[in-house]
Design an enzyme around this catalytic site. Structure first.
Site, PDB file in Angstrom:
ATOM      1  N   GLU A 135       0.842  -1.194   0.000  1.00 44.02           N
ATOM      2  CA  GLU A 135       0.000   0.000   0.000  1.00 44.02           C
ATOM      3  C   GLU A 135       0.877   1.245   0.000  1.00 44.02           C
ATOM      4  O   GLU A 135       1.744   1.403   0.867  1.00 44.02           O
ATOM      5  CB  GLU A 135      -0.920   0.032   1.225  1.00 44.02           C
ATOM      6  CG  GLU A 135      -1.979  -1.039   1.230  1.00 44.02           C
ATOM      7  CD  GLU A 135      -2.929  -0.940   2.420  1.00 44.02           C
ATOM      8  OE1 GLU A 135      -3.969  -1.626   2.399  1.00 44.02           O
ATOM      9  OE2 GLU A 135      -2.642  -0.171   3.365  1.00 44.02           O
ATOM     10  N   CYS A 136       0.652   2.120  -0.955  1.00 41.84           N
ATOM     11  CA  CYS A 136       1.276   3.445  -1.036  1.00 41.84           C
ATOM     12  C   CYS A 136       2.801   3.352  -1.043  1.00 41.84           C
ATOM     13  O   CYS A 136       3.395   3.139  -2.086  1.00 41.84           O
ATOM     14  CB  CYS A 136       0.767   4.336   0.096  1.00 41.84           C
ATOM     15  SG  CYS A 136       0.944   6.112  -0.250  1.00 41.84           S
ATOM     16  N   ALA A 137       3.456   3.483   0.091  1.00 42.09           N
ATOM     17  CA  ALA A 137       4.911   3.359   0.126  1.00 42.09           C
ATOM     18  C   ALA A 137       5.352   2.019  -0.438  1.00 42.09           C
ATOM     19  O   ALA A 137       6.371   1.924  -1.135  1.00 42.09           O
ATOM     20  CB  ALA A 137       5.415   3.522   1.560  1.00 42.09           C
ATOM     21  N   SER A 156      -1.151  -0.886  -4.482  1.00 45.62           N
ATOM     22  CA  SER A 156      -1.887   0.309  -4.874  1.00 45.62           C
ATOM     23  C   SER A 156      -1.619   1.429  -3.875  1.00 45.62           C
ATOM     24  O   SER A 156      -0.999   1.223  -2.832  1.00 45.62           O
ATOM     25  CB  SER A 156      -3.395   0.026  -4.933  1.00 45.62           C
ATOM     26  OG  SER A 156      -3.936  -0.028  -3.629  1.00 45.62           O
TER      27      SER A 156
END
Length: 518
Positions: free
Chosen positions: A369-371, A462
Protein backbone atom coordinates in the site's frame (compact mmCIF):
# COMPACT_ATOMS: atom_id res chain seq x y z
CA UNK A 1 -16.91 -13.42 21.89
CA UNK A 2 -14.47 -11.24 23.83
CA UNK A 3 -15.75 -9.35 26.85
CA UNK A 4 -14.18 -5.89 26.87
CA UNK A 5 -14.08 -3.23 29.60
CA UNK A 6 -17.26 -1.57 28.34
CA UNK A 7 -17.44 0.95 31.17
CA UNK A 8 -13.83 2.13 31.02
CA UNK A 9 -13.56 5.92 31.53
CA UNK A 10 -12.75 7.83 28.36
CA UNK A 11 -12.41 11.38 27.13
CA UNK A 12 -12.30 12.74 23.58
CA UNK A 13 -9.95 15.65 22.86
CA UNK A 14 -11.48 17.78 20.11
CA UNK A 15 -11.18 21.31 18.73
CA UNK A 16 -13.14 23.86 16.71
CA UNK A 17 -10.59 23.56 13.88
CA UNK A 18 -7.36 21.92 12.78
CA UNK A 19 -4.16 23.38 14.19
CA UNK A 20 -5.61 24.12 17.62
CA UNK A 21 -3.21 21.87 19.53
CA UNK A 22 -5.09 18.57 19.80
CA UNK A 23 -2.00 16.41 19.29
CA UNK A 24 0.05 18.32 21.86
CA UNK A 25 -2.74 18.17 24.44
CA UNK A 26 -3.70 14.54 23.72
CA UNK A 27 -0.12 13.25 23.77
CA UNK A 28 0.75 15.29 26.86
CA UNK A 29 -2.43 14.14 28.63
CA UNK A 30 -1.67 10.50 27.85
CA UNK A 31 1.81 10.97 29.29
CA UNK A 32 0.50 12.83 32.35
CA UNK A 33 -2.05 10.11 33.08
CA UNK A 34 0.60 7.43 32.72
CA UNK A 35 2.90 9.35 35.07
CA UNK A 36 0.03 9.47 37.57
CA UNK A 37 -0.17 5.67 37.55
CA UNK A 38 -2.90 5.10 34.96
CA UNK A 39 -2.82 2.49 32.22
CA UNK A 40 -3.88 4.57 29.23
CA UNK A 41 -5.37 3.27 25.98
CA UNK A 42 -4.71 5.84 23.21
CA UNK A 43 -6.84 6.31 20.09
CA UNK A 44 -7.01 8.60 17.06
CA UNK A 45 -10.18 9.41 15.12
CA UNK A 46 -9.78 8.92 11.37
CA UNK A 47 -7.19 7.20 9.18
CA UNK A 48 -4.13 9.13 10.45
CA UNK A 49 -1.12 6.86 11.10
CA UNK A 50 1.28 9.47 12.49
CA UNK A 51 -0.41 10.76 15.66
CA UNK A 52 -0.86 7.22 17.08
CA UNK A 53 2.93 6.85 16.95
CA UNK A 54 3.34 9.72 19.41
CA UNK A 55 0.45 8.38 21.50
CA UNK A 56 2.26 5.04 21.72
CA UNK A 57 5.44 6.69 22.99
CA UNK A 58 3.44 8.51 25.67
CA UNK A 59 1.29 5.53 26.70
CA UNK A 60 3.80 2.71 26.41
CA UNK A 61 1.25 0.71 24.40
CA UNK A 62 -0.05 0.64 20.83
CA UNK A 63 -1.99 3.61 19.49
CA UNK A 64 -5.10 2.67 17.52
CA UNK A 65 -7.54 4.29 15.08
CA UNK A 66 -11.33 4.66 15.17
CA UNK A 67 -12.71 5.43 11.71
CA UNK A 68 -16.38 4.75 10.85
CA UNK A 69 -15.69 5.51 7.20
CA UNK A 70 -13.18 2.67 6.91
CA UNK A 71 -14.71 0.02 9.19
CA UNK A 72 -18.37 1.03 9.56
CA UNK A 73 -20.04 2.75 12.50
CA UNK A 74 -21.13 -0.56 14.04
CA UNK A 75 -17.52 -1.66 14.64
CA UNK A 76 -16.25 1.51 16.33
CA UNK A 77 -17.42 0.66 19.87
CA UNK A 78 -16.26 -3.00 19.62
CA UNK A 79 -12.83 -1.87 18.35
CA UNK A 80 -12.66 0.65 21.18
CA UNK A 81 -13.36 -2.13 23.69
CA UNK A 82 -10.72 -4.35 22.07
CA UNK A 83 -8.14 -1.57 22.26
CA UNK A 84 -8.81 -0.81 25.93
CA UNK A 85 -8.04 -4.30 27.24
CA UNK A 86 -5.72 -3.97 30.23
CA UNK A 87 -6.23 -0.20 30.49
CA UNK A 88 -8.09 1.82 33.11
CA UNK A 89 -8.72 4.98 31.05
CA UNK A 90 -8.79 5.93 27.36
CA UNK A 91 -7.84 9.15 25.58
CA UNK A 92 -9.19 9.67 22.05
CA UNK A 93 -7.67 12.42 19.90
CA UNK A 94 -10.11 13.87 17.40
CA UNK A 95 -9.60 14.83 13.78
CA UNK A 96 -9.85 18.34 12.28
CA UNK A 97 -12.78 20.33 13.76
CA UNK A 98 -15.31 18.63 16.03
CA UNK A 99 -18.00 18.18 13.35
CA UNK A 100 -15.72 17.74 10.32
CA UNK A 101 -16.28 14.37 8.66
CA UNK A 102 -16.19 12.84 5.23
CA UNK A 103 -17.33 15.27 2.55
CA UNK A 104 -19.75 13.74 0.07
CA UNK A 105 -22.50 15.07 -2.17
CA UNK A 106 -20.36 17.96 -3.46
CA UNK A 107 -20.11 18.21 -7.23
CA UNK A 108 -17.06 18.98 -9.35
CA UNK A 109 -17.69 22.74 -9.16
CA UNK A 110 -18.17 22.89 -5.40
CA UNK A 111 -21.98 22.83 -5.54
CA UNK A 112 -24.25 20.38 -3.77
CA UNK A 113 -24.86 17.38 -6.01
CA UNK A 114 -28.46 16.34 -5.54
CA UNK A 115 -27.90 13.10 -7.42
CA UNK A 116 -25.36 11.91 -4.85
CA UNK A 117 -27.46 12.30 -1.71
CA UNK A 118 -27.64 14.78 1.12
CA UNK A 119 -24.81 13.48 3.27
CA UNK A 120 -22.57 16.54 3.30
CA UNK A 121 -20.78 16.41 6.68
CA UNK A 122 -23.88 14.78 8.09
CA UNK A 123 -27.22 15.92 6.70
CA UNK A 124 -27.32 19.58 5.52
CA UNK A 125 -31.11 19.49 5.40
CA UNK A 126 -31.60 19.20 9.13
CA UNK A 127 -30.78 15.62 10.13
CA UNK A 128 -27.77 14.45 12.10
CA UNK A 129 -25.32 17.38 12.29
CA UNK A 130 -22.36 15.17 13.18
CA UNK A 131 -20.08 14.73 10.18
CA UNK A 132 -19.70 11.17 8.92
CA UNK A 133 -16.67 9.82 10.72
CA UNK A 134 -16.15 13.09 12.57
CA UNK A 135 -14.87 13.43 16.12
CA UNK A 136 -18.43 14.14 17.28
CA UNK A 137 -19.66 11.02 15.48
CA UNK A 138 -17.05 8.79 17.13
CA UNK A 139 -17.59 10.37 20.56
CA UNK A 140 -21.30 9.56 20.28
CA UNK A 141 -20.60 5.99 19.16
CA UNK A 142 -18.45 5.27 22.24
CA UNK A 143 -20.49 7.46 24.63
CA UNK A 144 -17.54 9.62 25.68
CA UNK A 145 -17.51 13.26 26.84
CA UNK A 146 -15.70 15.83 24.72
CA UNK A 147 -13.15 18.42 25.81
CA UNK A 148 -12.56 21.24 23.36
CA UNK A 149 -9.02 22.53 22.86
CA UNK A 150 -9.31 26.16 21.77
CA UNK A 151 -6.41 28.02 20.18
CA UNK A 152 -6.96 31.20 22.20
CA UNK A 153 -4.25 33.28 20.54
CA UNK A 154 -6.78 35.35 18.60
CA UNK A 155 -9.72 35.14 21.00
CA UNK A 156 -11.16 37.42 23.63
CA UNK A 157 -14.76 37.84 24.82
CA UNK A 158 -16.17 36.51 21.54
CA UNK A 159 -14.97 33.07 22.58
CA UNK A 160 -18.28 32.77 24.42
CA UNK A 161 -20.21 33.01 21.15
CA UNK A 162 -18.06 30.35 19.51
CA UNK A 163 -18.52 27.97 22.44
CA UNK A 164 -22.25 28.70 22.55
CA UNK A 165 -22.51 27.63 18.90
CA UNK A 166 -20.63 24.38 19.51
CA UNK A 167 -22.72 23.59 22.57
CA UNK A 168 -26.00 23.92 20.67
CA UNK A 169 -25.05 22.45 17.33
CA UNK A 170 -25.60 18.74 18.03
CA UNK A 171 -27.70 17.09 20.75
CA UNK A 172 -25.41 14.04 20.79
CA UNK A 173 -22.12 15.95 21.21
CA UNK A 174 -21.59 16.14 24.98
CA UNK A 175 -19.02 18.87 25.57
CA UNK A 176 -17.71 18.63 29.14
CA UNK A 177 -15.33 21.57 29.16
CA UNK A 178 -12.53 23.52 27.55
CA UNK A 179 -8.74 23.61 27.47
CA UNK A 180 -7.36 27.04 26.57
CA UNK A 181 -4.22 26.76 24.45
CA UNK A 182 -1.64 29.39 23.46
CA UNK A 183 -2.86 31.89 26.05
CA UNK A 184 -0.95 35.16 26.43
CA UNK A 185 -0.95 37.34 29.53
CA UNK A 186 -2.74 36.74 32.88
CA UNK A 187 -5.30 39.34 31.80
CA UNK A 188 -5.91 37.40 28.58
CA UNK A 189 -6.47 34.24 30.60
CA UNK A 190 -8.94 36.03 32.91
CA UNK A 191 -11.00 37.31 29.96
CA UNK A 192 -11.10 33.84 28.38
CA UNK A 193 -12.15 32.17 31.63
CA UNK A 194 -14.94 34.73 31.96
CA UNK A 195 -16.14 33.86 28.44
CA UNK A 196 -16.23 30.16 29.34
CA UNK A 197 -18.19 30.83 32.54
CA UNK A 198 -20.70 32.81 30.52
CA UNK A 199 -21.72 29.67 28.62
CA UNK A 200 -21.37 27.35 31.59
CA UNK A 201 -18.29 25.41 30.49
CA UNK A 202 -15.54 24.57 32.99
CA UNK A 203 -11.93 25.22 32.07
CA UNK A 204 -9.83 22.08 32.54
CA UNK A 205 -6.57 23.95 32.13
CA UNK A 206 -4.55 26.64 30.43
CA UNK A 207 -1.46 26.22 28.26
CA UNK A 208 0.51 29.38 27.60
CA UNK A 209 2.27 30.17 24.36
CA UNK A 210 5.41 28.06 24.06
CA UNK A 211 7.08 27.94 20.64
CA UNK A 212 9.31 25.10 21.83
CA UNK A 213 6.28 22.78 22.00
CA UNK A 214 6.32 21.82 18.33
CA UNK A 215 6.79 18.55 16.51
CA UNK A 216 8.72 18.81 13.21
CA UNK A 217 6.56 18.32 10.13
CA UNK A 218 6.92 17.87 6.39
CA UNK A 219 4.75 17.36 3.32
CA UNK A 220 2.20 14.93 4.84
CA UNK A 221 2.10 16.36 8.36
CA UNK A 222 4.14 15.48 11.43
CA UNK A 223 7.32 13.43 11.09
CA UNK A 224 6.53 9.92 12.42
CA UNK A 225 7.78 9.12 15.90
CA UNK A 226 9.59 6.03 14.58
CA UNK A 227 11.78 8.26 12.41
CA UNK A 228 12.68 10.63 15.23
CA UNK A 229 13.50 8.08 17.92
CA UNK A 230 15.21 9.94 20.78
CA UNK A 231 13.81 13.27 19.54
CA UNK A 232 10.28 11.84 19.68
CA UNK A 233 10.79 10.67 23.25
CA UNK A 234 12.08 14.12 24.22
CA UNK A 235 9.14 15.84 22.49
CA UNK A 236 6.64 13.60 24.27
CA UNK A 237 8.36 14.26 27.60
CA UNK A 238 8.08 18.02 27.01
CA UNK A 239 4.37 17.73 26.14
CA UNK A 240 3.79 15.61 29.24
CA UNK A 241 5.51 18.11 31.53
CA UNK A 242 3.59 21.05 30.07
CA UNK A 243 0.21 19.33 30.31
CA UNK A 244 0.90 18.06 33.82
CA UNK A 245 1.64 21.60 34.94
CA UNK A 246 -1.14 23.37 33.07
CA UNK A 247 -4.14 21.00 33.20
CA UNK A 248 -6.32 19.76 36.04
CA UNK A 249 -5.70 16.09 35.35
CA UNK A 250 -7.88 14.76 38.22
CA UNK A 251 -10.81 16.86 36.94
CA UNK A 252 -10.32 15.39 33.45
CA UNK A 253 -10.34 11.88 34.93
CA UNK A 254 -13.59 12.72 36.71
CA UNK A 255 -15.08 13.90 33.40
CA UNK A 256 -13.90 10.69 31.70
CA UNK A 257 -15.82 8.68 34.30
CA UNK A 258 -19.09 10.18 33.04
CA UNK A 259 -18.82 8.09 29.87
CA UNK A 260 -22.06 6.29 29.02
CA UNK A 261 -20.80 3.05 27.55
CA UNK A 262 -22.81 1.44 24.74
CA UNK A 263 -23.73 -2.21 25.02
CA UNK A 264 -21.35 -3.88 22.59
CA UNK A 265 -19.01 -6.88 22.93
CA UNK A 266 -15.37 -6.28 22.12
CA UNK A 267 -14.17 -7.02 18.61
CA UNK A 268 -11.62 -9.79 18.30
CA UNK A 269 -9.64 -11.03 15.31
CA UNK A 270 -10.47 -14.67 16.03
CA UNK A 271 -14.23 -14.08 16.14
CA UNK A 272 -14.17 -11.88 13.04
CA UNK A 273 -12.25 -14.40 10.97
CA UNK A 274 -14.37 -17.31 12.22
CA UNK A 275 -17.51 -15.54 11.01
CA UNK A 276 -16.26 -15.41 7.41
CA UNK A 277 -13.97 -18.44 7.16
CA UNK A 278 -16.58 -21.15 6.87
CA UNK A 279 -15.63 -24.86 7.07
CA UNK A 280 -12.03 -24.51 5.91
CA UNK A 281 -8.89 -26.16 7.18
CA UNK A 282 -6.39 -23.95 9.02
CA UNK A 283 -2.93 -23.48 7.49
CA UNK A 284 -0.92 -26.70 7.55
CA UNK A 285 1.88 -24.84 9.32
CA UNK A 286 2.34 -21.24 10.41
CA UNK A 287 3.45 -19.50 7.21
CA UNK A 288 5.97 -16.72 7.89
CA UNK A 289 4.76 -13.31 6.71
CA UNK A 290 7.29 -10.50 6.80
CA UNK A 291 5.85 -7.06 7.65
CA UNK A 292 7.82 -3.96 6.66
CA UNK A 293 8.69 -1.74 9.62
CA UNK A 294 11.32 0.79 10.61
CA UNK A 295 11.75 4.43 9.64
CA UNK A 296 10.66 4.08 5.99
CA UNK A 297 7.48 2.05 6.65
CA UNK A 298 5.68 3.52 9.65
CA UNK A 299 2.05 3.39 8.45
CA UNK A 300 -0.10 0.47 9.46
CA UNK A 301 -3.05 -0.49 11.63
CA UNK A 302 -2.38 -2.59 14.75
CA UNK A 303 -5.23 -4.95 13.87
CA UNK A 304 -3.49 -6.02 10.66
CA UNK A 305 -0.81 -8.18 12.27
CA UNK A 306 -3.31 -9.31 14.91
CA UNK A 307 -5.57 -10.65 12.16
CA UNK A 308 -2.71 -12.26 10.22
CA UNK A 309 -1.67 -14.14 13.36
CA UNK A 310 -5.26 -15.10 14.17
CA UNK A 311 -5.55 -16.52 10.64
CA UNK A 312 -2.65 -18.83 11.36
CA UNK A 313 0.43 -16.90 10.21
CA UNK A 314 3.60 -15.99 12.03
CA UNK A 315 4.46 -12.31 11.47
CA UNK A 316 8.01 -10.96 11.58
CA UNK A 317 8.90 -7.26 11.42
CA UNK A 318 11.52 -6.45 8.80
CA UNK A 319 13.27 -3.10 8.35
CA UNK A 320 13.83 -2.66 4.59
CA UNK A 321 16.67 -0.23 5.30
CA UNK A 322 18.85 -2.93 6.85
CA UNK A 323 17.25 -6.39 6.97
CA UNK A 324 16.81 -9.41 4.71
CA UNK A 325 13.70 -11.56 4.53
CA UNK A 326 13.75 -14.21 7.27
CA UNK A 327 14.48 -17.79 6.24
CA UNK A 328 11.27 -19.44 5.06
CA UNK A 329 9.32 -16.23 4.40
CA UNK A 330 6.13 -17.07 2.48
CA UNK A 331 4.43 -13.66 2.21
CA UNK A 332 5.21 -9.96 2.50
CA UNK A 333 3.25 -6.92 3.66
CA UNK A 334 4.60 -3.52 2.64
CA UNK A 335 2.51 -0.78 4.25
CA UNK A 336 2.71 2.98 4.03
CA UNK A 337 5.38 5.43 5.03
CA UNK A 338 7.94 7.76 3.52
CA UNK A 339 10.21 5.78 1.17
CA UNK A 340 11.07 8.98 -0.72
CA UNK A 341 12.87 10.19 2.43
CA UNK A 342 14.97 7.01 2.55
CA UNK A 343 15.30 6.13 -1.14
CA UNK A 344 19.10 5.88 -1.16
CA UNK A 345 19.19 3.53 1.84
CA UNK A 346 16.36 1.39 0.49
CA UNK A 347 18.13 1.12 -2.83
CA UNK A 348 21.43 0.15 -1.22
CA UNK A 349 19.89 -2.91 0.48
CA UNK A 350 20.25 -5.04 -2.63
CA UNK A 351 20.00 -8.26 -0.64
CA UNK A 352 16.41 -7.52 0.41
CA UNK A 353 15.53 -6.35 -3.08
CA UNK A 354 16.72 -9.70 -4.44
CA UNK A 355 14.79 -11.57 -1.75
CA UNK A 356 11.57 -9.78 -2.67
CA UNK A 357 12.09 -10.38 -6.37
CA UNK A 358 12.60 -14.09 -5.70
CA UNK A 359 9.51 -14.24 -3.48
CA UNK A 360 7.37 -12.61 -6.16
CA UNK A 361 8.67 -14.85 -8.95
CA UNK A 362 7.98 -17.98 -6.89
CA UNK A 363 4.36 -16.98 -6.30
CA UNK A 364 4.71 -15.69 -2.75
CA UNK A 365 1.88 -13.21 -1.99
CA UNK A 366 2.83 -9.55 -1.62
CA UNK A 367 0.44 -6.89 -0.32
CA UNK A 368 1.67 -3.32 -0.80
CA UNK A 369 0.00 0.00 0.00
CA UNK A 370 1.28 3.45 -1.04
CA UNK A 371 4.91 3.36 0.13
CA UNK A 372 4.91 -0.35 -0.65
CA UNK A 373 3.74 0.37 -4.20
CA UNK A 374 6.63 2.81 -4.68
CA UNK A 375 9.15 0.35 -3.26
CA UNK A 376 8.05 -2.44 -5.60
CA UNK A 377 8.64 -0.24 -8.68
CA UNK A 378 11.78 -0.27 -10.79
CA UNK A 379 12.91 3.03 -9.35
CA UNK A 380 11.92 5.88 -7.06
CA UNK A 381 13.28 9.37 -7.71
CA UNK A 382 16.10 7.82 -9.74
CA UNK A 383 17.06 5.16 -7.20
CA UNK A 384 16.64 1.47 -8.12
CA UNK A 385 13.98 -0.28 -6.03
CA UNK A 386 12.74 -3.88 -5.82
CA UNK A 387 11.76 -4.03 -9.50
CA UNK A 388 8.80 -6.33 -9.04
CA UNK A 389 6.57 -3.83 -10.86
CA UNK A 390 7.48 -2.16 -14.14
CA UNK A 391 6.90 1.38 -12.97
CA UNK A 392 8.67 4.57 -11.91
CA UNK A 393 7.76 6.52 -8.78
CA UNK A 394 8.39 10.22 -8.26
CA UNK A 395 7.75 12.61 -5.42
CA UNK A 396 5.75 15.66 -6.52
CA UNK A 397 4.07 18.85 -5.30
CA UNK A 398 0.42 17.77 -5.70
CA UNK A 399 -1.49 16.17 -2.84
CA UNK A 400 -3.84 13.23 -3.39
CA UNK A 401 -6.06 13.02 -0.32
CA UNK A 402 -9.41 11.50 0.54
CA UNK A 403 -11.64 8.50 1.02
CA UNK A 404 -12.28 6.37 -2.04
CA UNK A 405 -15.15 3.93 -2.66
CA UNK A 406 -13.29 1.40 -4.75
CA UNK A 407 -14.12 -1.76 -6.69
CA UNK A 408 -11.67 -4.61 -7.32
CA UNK A 409 -11.17 -4.79 -11.08
CA UNK A 410 -10.12 -8.45 -11.21
CA UNK A 411 -9.42 -11.44 -8.99
CA UNK A 412 -6.25 -10.99 -6.95
CA UNK A 413 -4.38 -12.51 -4.04
CA UNK A 414 -6.54 -10.34 -1.73
CA UNK A 415 -9.94 -9.80 -3.39
CA UNK A 416 -12.35 -11.45 -5.82
CA UNK A 417 -13.31 -9.27 -8.76
CA UNK A 418 -16.15 -6.90 -7.88
CA UNK A 419 -15.26 -6.61 -4.19
CA UNK A 420 -16.14 -3.17 -2.82
CA UNK A 421 -14.13 -1.33 -0.17
CA UNK A 422 -13.80 2.15 1.26
CA UNK A 423 -10.16 3.14 1.55
CA UNK A 424 -8.09 6.26 1.97
CA UNK A 425 -5.27 7.72 -0.10
CA UNK A 426 -2.79 10.30 1.12
CA UNK A 427 0.36 10.99 -0.87
CA UNK A 428 2.33 13.49 -2.91
CA UNK A 429 3.98 10.97 -5.19
CA UNK A 430 3.02 9.73 -8.63
CA UNK A 431 3.68 6.42 -10.34
CA UNK A 432 4.06 5.78 -14.06
CA UNK A 433 3.12 2.17 -14.71
CA UNK A 434 3.41 0.26 -17.96
CA UNK A 435 0.52 -2.01 -19.21
CA UNK A 436 -1.49 -4.54 -17.05
CA UNK A 437 -4.39 -5.08 -14.73
CA UNK A 438 -5.21 -2.28 -12.24
CA UNK A 439 -6.13 -3.26 -8.69
CA UNK A 440 -8.94 -0.74 -8.14
CA UNK A 441 -11.39 1.47 -9.98
CA UNK A 442 -13.32 4.41 -8.48
CA UNK A 443 -14.58 7.91 -9.20
CA UNK A 444 -12.48 10.75 -7.86
CA UNK A 445 -13.70 13.85 -6.02
CA UNK A 446 -14.78 15.43 -9.30
CA UNK A 447 -16.70 12.32 -10.42
CA UNK A 448 -14.10 11.26 -12.98
CA UNK A 449 -13.24 7.56 -13.45
CA UNK A 450 -9.91 6.60 -11.92
CA UNK A 451 -7.88 3.40 -11.64
CA UNK A 452 -5.12 2.58 -9.21
CA UNK A 453 -2.30 0.14 -8.71
CA UNK A 454 -1.92 -3.41 -9.97
CA UNK A 455 -3.56 -6.69 -9.03
CA UNK A 456 -1.66 -9.29 -11.01
CA UNK A 457 -0.51 -12.77 -10.05
CA UNK A 458 0.56 -12.91 -6.43
CA UNK A 459 1.06 -9.14 -6.09
CA UNK A 460 -1.53 -6.60 -5.01
CA UNK A 461 -0.12 -3.06 -4.87
CA UNK A 462 -1.89 0.31 -4.87
CA UNK A 463 -2.03 3.74 -3.27
CA UNK A 464 -5.21 2.83 -1.40
CA UNK A 465 -5.01 2.20 2.37
CA UNK A 466 -7.72 -0.26 3.44
CA UNK A 467 -8.43 -1.08 7.08
CA UNK A 468 -8.03 -4.85 7.56
CA UNK A 469 -10.94 -5.06 10.01
CA UNK A 470 -13.29 -4.17 7.14
CA UNK A 471 -11.96 -6.94 4.87
CA UNK A 472 -11.42 -10.12 6.92
CA UNK A 473 -11.81 -12.36 3.87
CA UNK A 474 -8.82 -10.59 2.27
CA UNK A 475 -6.72 -11.49 5.31
CA UNK A 476 -7.72 -15.14 4.99
CA UNK A 477 -7.02 -15.20 1.24
CA UNK A 478 -3.56 -13.75 1.83
CA UNK A 479 -2.64 -16.20 4.61
CA UNK A 480 -3.92 -19.16 2.58
CA UNK A 481 -1.77 -17.99 -0.36
CA UNK A 482 1.24 -17.75 1.97
CA UNK A 483 0.47 -21.25 3.25
CA UNK A 484 0.49 -22.60 -0.32
CA UNK A 485 3.82 -20.86 -0.90
CA UNK A 486 5.23 -22.37 2.31
CA UNK A 487 4.23 -25.84 1.11
CA UNK A 488 6.60 -25.42 -1.85
CA UNK A 489 9.50 -25.52 0.66
CA UNK A 490 11.41 -22.82 -1.25
CA UNK A 491 13.23 -20.15 0.77
CA UNK A 492 13.17 -16.60 -0.64
CA UNK A 493 16.20 -15.67 1.44
CA UNK A 494 18.55 -17.30 -1.11
CA UNK A 495 19.34 -14.62 -3.69
CA UNK A 496 19.14 -15.48 -7.39
CA UNK A 497 22.36 -16.18 -9.25
CA UNK A 498 21.81 -13.16 -11.44
CA UNK A 499 19.36 -10.34 -10.85
CA UNK A 500 16.83 -10.22 -13.74
CA UNK A 501 16.73 -7.09 -15.81
CA UNK A 502 12.99 -7.21 -16.50
CA UNK A 503 10.42 -6.55 -13.76
CA UNK A 504 8.32 -9.49 -12.63
CA UNK A 505 5.06 -7.70 -13.46
CA UNK A 506 4.47 -5.54 -16.51
CA UNK A 507 1.87 -2.92 -15.74
CA UNK A 508 -0.42 -0.42 -17.39
CA UNK A 509 0.97 3.07 -17.96
CA UNK A 510 -0.68 5.66 -15.77
CA UNK A 511 0.13 9.05 -14.32
CA UNK A 512 -1.46 9.26 -10.87
CA UNK A 513 -3.69 12.32 -10.69
CA UNK A 514 -4.24 14.64 -7.76
CA UNK A 515 -7.56 14.27 -5.93
CA UNK A 516 -8.67 17.20 -3.82
CA UNK A 517 -10.72 17.09 -0.66
CA UNK A 518 -11.33 14.44 1.99
Amino acid sequence: MVTGPASIPAVVIAAPASGSGKTTVSTGLIGALRAAGHRVAPFKVGPDYIDPGYHAVAAGRTGRNLDPNLVGADLVAPLFSWGTRGADIAVVEGVMGLFDGRITGIGAHGCHDGDRGDDVAGDPDGGDPNGIGSTAHVAALIGAPIILVVDAAGHSQSLAALLHGFLGFSPTARIAGVILNRVGSPRHEAVLRQACRRVGLPVFGVLHRDPSLTVPSRHLGLIPAAERSADAVAAVAAMTATVSAGLDVPAIVAAARTRTAPSAPAWSPEDTLAEVAGPTDPPAAKPIIAVAAGAAFTFGYAEHTEMLRAAGAETVDVDPLTDRLPEGTSGLVLGGGFPEEHAAELSSNTGLRDDIDTLARSGGPIHAECAGLLYLCRELDGYPMAGVIDGVGRFGPRLALGYRDAVAVADSVLYPAGSRVTGHEFHRSTVELVAAQPAWAWRDGAGRPAADGIGAGSVHASYLHVHPVAVPRAILRFVWAADRRAAQRVSPSVPPATRPHAPHIATRRREESSHAGP
